[in-house]
Design an enzyme around this catalytic site. Structure first.
Site, short mmCIF file in Angstrom:
data_model
loop_
_atom_site.label_atom_id
_atom_site.label_comp_id
_atom_site.label_asym_id
_atom_site.label_seq_id
_atom_site.Cartn_x
_atom_site.Cartn_y
_atom_site.Cartn_z
N ASP A 15 0.84 -1.20 0.00
CA ASP A 15 0.00 0.00 0.00
C ASP A 15 0.88 1.25 0.00
OD1 ASP A 15 -2.24 1.58 0.22
OD2 ASP A 15 -2.72 1.02 2.29
N TYR A 71 -1.22 -8.16 7.57
CA TYR A 71 -2.47 -8.82 7.98
C TYR A 71 -2.29 -10.30 8.38
CZ TYR A 71 -5.37 -4.74 6.79
OH TYR A 71 -5.97 -3.49 6.75
#
Ligand code: ADP
Length: 185
Positions: free
Chosen positions: A40, A134
């Site tokens: 990201d 994550y």
């Protein structure tokens, strides 16, 4: 490794997704759409600050100020990236619940591919969604990703999907998952 499915292609490679010149790249975003770490951060860095401005607008205008929910996807321009578009999706945070994580990861891949098709995009690169910050184990996530992408390509005339893996270890996991899937088709 590259294979053909129903007239579409699926390729696995090691590389940096910000350098990919497929029409779209997929960002493993977080719900804020404001950038973050990992892929990201790299995508926002390479695209330039116009990207976060467009993301802010999407949050305000399309999402009524809310976060993008897990498994959903939105599309922006690619700005300074070689890719013309960025599809932002939010993968599940691994919490040890295999079934619910799997369902949400399938949604992230499916909704990204659907959104690409709706925008007449015919080539897209994915990173290994959810397997970084994550914490989704790559051995499990790779099987889910490969199944979701192959199911989609078997049922649609799409074009080209590339999985751009960031390490040899991740590449191996995806290649093993793909070989296993092919032997069962
Ligand atoms: P998530 O929050 O969905 O886990 P991360 O960005 O933390 O997302 O990690 C997803 C995967 O993206 C990881 O395998 C990480 O190594 C990889 N990654 C990080 N930077 C890049 C990049 N520039 N190109 C491709 N993959 C990347």
């Amino acid at each position: 490794m590259k294979i053909e499915i129903n007239g579409n292609s699926l390729e696995l490679m090691i590389g940096d997704i910000t350098k990919q010149s497929t029409e779209a790249i997929v960002n493993a975003a977080n719900g804020t759409l404001m950038g973050g770490g990992g892929v990201d951060g790299a995508i926002h860095q390479a695209a330039g600050s116009d990207l976060v401005e467009e993301c802010k607008k999407i949050r305000e205008e399309d999402l009524d100020g809310n976060y993008l929910r897990t498994g959903k996807a939105v599309i922006t321009k690619g700005y300074n990236l070689p890719a013309k578009f960025v599809i932002h999706t939010v993968g599940p945070v691994w919490d040890g619940n295999k079934q619910s994580a799997k369902e949400r990861l399938v949604h992230a891949y499916n909704n990204s591919l659907k959104l690409a098709m709706e925008n007449r995009i015919t080539s897209v690169s994915f990173p290994s969604i959810s397997t970084g910050v994550y914490r989704y184990p790559v051995q499990l996530a790779s099987v889910v990703a490969i199944n979701a992408i192959i199911d989609f390509l078997q049922n649609n005339t799409f074009g080209k999907v590339v999985l751009t893996l960031f390490s040899e270890k991740d590449y191996q996991a995806y290649e093993d998952a793909l070989k296993k899937k092919l032997s069962n088709l």
